[in-house]
Design a protein around this motif. Structure first.
Motif, PDB file in Angstrom:
ATOM      1  N   GLU A 244      -3.946  -0.865  -6.936  1.00 19.41           N
ATOM      2  CA  GLU A 244      -3.988   0.222  -7.816  1.00 19.41           C
ATOM      3  C   GLU A 244      -5.478   0.374  -8.442  1.00 19.41           C
ATOM      4  OE1 GLU A 244      -0.883  -0.383 -10.423  1.00 19.41           O
ATOM      5  OE2 GLU A 244       0.568   0.402  -9.224  1.00 19.41           O
TER       6      GLU A 244
ATOM      7  N   LEU B 252       4.513  11.490  -6.942  1.00 28.46           N
ATOM      8  CA  LEU B 252       4.764  11.424  -5.562  1.00 28.46           C
ATOM      9  C   LEU B 252       6.017  10.394  -5.388  1.00 28.46           C
ATOM     10  CD1 LEU B 252       1.045  10.088  -4.732  1.00 28.46           C
ATOM     11  CD2 LEU B 252       2.238  12.187  -3.967  1.00 28.46           C
TER      12      LEU B 252
ATOM     13  N   VAL C 279      -8.199   1.500  -5.928  1.00 28.54           N
ATOM     14  CA  VAL C 279      -7.895   3.288  -5.956  1.00 28.54           C
ATOM     15  C   VAL C 279      -8.548   3.862  -7.217  1.00 28.54           C
ATOM     16  CG1 VAL C 279      -6.550   4.997  -5.653  1.00 28.54           C
ATOM     17  CG2 VAL C 279      -5.957   3.207  -4.275  1.00 28.54           C
TER      18      VAL C 279
ATOM     19  N   PHE D  23       1.066   4.347  -2.844  1.00 35.44           N
ATOM     20  CA  PHE D  23       0.756   5.691  -2.648  1.00 35.44           C
ATOM     21  C   PHE D  23       2.164   6.523  -2.681  1.00 35.44           C
ATOM     22  CE2 PHE D  23      -3.032   3.748  -0.582  1.00 35.44           C
ATOM     23  CZ  PHE D  23      -3.739   4.075  -1.545  1.00 35.44           C
TER      24      PHE D  23
ATOM     25  N   TRP E 218      -7.188   7.366   3.084  1.00 28.47           N
ATOM     26  CA  TRP E 218      -6.429   8.653   2.798  1.00 28.47           C
ATOM     27  C   TRP E 218      -6.485   8.873   1.312  1.00 28.47           C
ATOM     28  CZ3 TRP E 218      -2.416   8.676  -0.775  1.00 28.47           C
ATOM     29  CH2 TRP E 218      -1.271   9.708  -0.750  1.00 28.47           C
ATOM     30  N   ALA E 219      -6.731   7.777   0.568  1.00 26.89           N
ATOM     31  CA  ALA E 219      -7.027   8.187  -0.987  1.00 26.89           C
ATOM     32  C   ALA E 219      -8.323   8.608  -1.162  1.00 26.89           C
ATOM     33  CB  ALA E 219      -6.818   6.596  -1.665  1.00 26.89           C
TER      34      ALA E 219
ATOM     35  N   GLU F 277       0.845  -1.104   0.097  1.00 27.53           N
ATOM     36  CA  GLU F 277       0.132  -0.011  -0.088  1.00 27.53           C
ATOM     37  C   GLU F 277       0.932   1.146   0.042  1.00 27.53           C
ATOM     38  OE1 GLU F 277      -0.478  -2.386   1.788  1.00 27.53           O
ATOM     39  OE2 GLU F 277      -2.690  -3.174   1.657  1.00 27.53           O
TER      40      GLU F 277
ATOM     41  N   LYS G 228       4.877   6.309  -0.926  1.00 28.56           N
ATOM     42  CA  LYS G 228       5.435   6.709   0.308  1.00 28.56           C
ATOM     43  C   LYS G 228       6.766   5.666   0.822  1.00 28.56           C
ATOM     44  CE  LYS G 228       3.553   9.215   2.530  1.00 28.56           C
ATOM     45  NZ  LYS G 228       3.626  10.823   2.306  1.00 28.56           N
TER      46      LYS G 228
ATOM     47  N   SER H 207     -11.703   6.320  -7.350  1.00 26.62           N
ATOM     48  CA  SER H 207     -11.620   7.559  -7.705  1.00 26.62           C
ATOM     49  C   SER H 207     -12.569   7.755  -8.869  1.00 26.62           C
ATOM     50  CB  SER H 207     -10.052   7.853  -8.271  1.00 26.62           C
ATOM     51  OG  SER H 207      -9.179   7.330  -7.323  1.00 26.62           O
TER      52      SER H 207
ATOM     53  N   TYR I  12      -4.885   3.821   4.372  1.00 29.39           N
ATOM     54  CA  TYR I  12      -4.442   4.218   3.218  1.00 29.39           C
ATOM     55  C   TYR I  12      -5.665   4.680   2.082  1.00 29.39           C
ATOM     56  CZ  TYR I  12       0.234   4.984   4.117  1.00 29.39           C
ATOM     57  OH  TYR I  12       1.408   5.533   4.720  1.00 29.39           O
TER      58      TYR I  12
ATOM     59  N   ARG J 267       1.003   9.076  -9.342  1.00 32.07           N
ATOM     60  CA  ARG J 267       1.889   8.191  -8.462  1.00 32.07           C
ATOM     61  C   ARG J 267       3.142   8.615  -8.836  1.00 32.07           C
ATOM     62  NH1 ARG J 267       4.243   3.471  -9.454  1.00 32.07           N
ATOM     63  NH2 ARG J 267       4.556   1.978  -7.665  1.00 32.07           N
TER      64      ARG J 267
END
Length: 262
Positions: A46, A72, A49, A17, A94-95, A13, A19, A53, A91, A69
């Motif tokens: 993916e 990021l 998400v 994202f 968060w997304a 995850e 991170k 979205s 997460y 992505r």
């Protein structure tokens, strides 16, 4: 650590994202190349998400997601230690927050555009209403002028130019029944600054002038040069003189522009 534990650790995850550090990203990519189940789990995250979205902001495509992505991943990432059981939930939230923010921004833009269109429509409507009112006023003024000219009860007195300006001329429309007086001053030149035309009702023997008004903007009928002045009960002639602004108590005969007998 076996693949099942690796998948449950929350590292994938974090990878999706953006991170993880560069070294950690390389480790995840090596694991994905070596273990198909790891690669499949990354693709599942993916896709989840992207589906979330799309439900909020339909214009967020796979290409857009990959672009975000990649941006990021270019930033320095801070590794977040998370419990395996809560990593995916946090997460995902968060997304969802980011997607909802994007969706809210899109909705705000749409509402703002509609508000602008509504304001423009109101302005156009107000402008149209003003045009209609102006047209009605012009039509009313035209009707007044036509009625004045065509009224058989009106006596039309032609005022000829005098010595000071021989080419000057004017007309007086005098209704003896209601004593109303209108003056057509189209044949008079524009008065000099600080001066005004004054209209007189005259008795000739002896000569007795009575002021019946000034030809000012406030007395005009529509956009024509026909002015409504005070009523005249008795008159044997009408004259127009040029006087200082505000008018005079008696006519300045040296500035007598027009004169005509009834």
């Amino acid at each position: 650590m076996n693949t099942r534990e690796y998948i449950a650790s929350g590292t994938l995850e974090l990878y999706v994202f953006g991170k993880l550090s560069e070294e950690e990203n390389r480790n995840v990519q090596e694991m994905a190349n070596e273990f198909p189940e790891v690669k499949q789990e990354i693709e599942s995250i993916e896709q989840a998400v992207i589906n979330l979205s799309y439900s909020v902001a339909p214009n967020l495509s796979l290409d857009n997601f990959n672009t975000i992505r990649e941006q990021l991943l270019e930033r320095e990432a801070t590794v977040v230690t998370m419990k395996p059981k809560s990593a995916w939930t946090q997460y995902l939230g968060w997304a969802a927050s980011i997607v909802l923010l994007l969706g809210a921004g899109f909705l705000y833009f749409e509402m703002n555009q509609r508000d602008i269109l509504l304001k423009d429509s109101k302005k156009e409507n107000q402008s149209l209403q003003k045009s209609v009112v102006t047209l009605e006023e012009k039509n009313k003024a035209t009707e007044t002028v036509l009625n004045l000219i065509q009224d058989d009860k009106n006596t039309v007195v032609a005022l000829a130019g005098q010595t000071v300006v021989p080419e000057a001329k004017a007309k007086v429309y005098w209704n003896k029944e209601n004593q109303a007086v209108y003056v057509d001053a189209a044949g008079l030149p524009e008065p000099p600054k600080g001066m005004v035309y004054q209209v007189w009702a005259l008795k000739l023997n002896p000569l007795t002038p009575t002021s019946i008004g000034l030809l000012e903007q406030t007395g005009i009928v529509g956009n024509s040069k026909i002015y409504k002045v005070d009523n005249a009960a008795e008159a044997e002639a009408f004259g127009i003189t040029l006087e200082p602004a505000g008018g005079s108590a008696s006519p300045t005969l040296e500035q007598l522009y027009t004169l005509g007998k009834v």
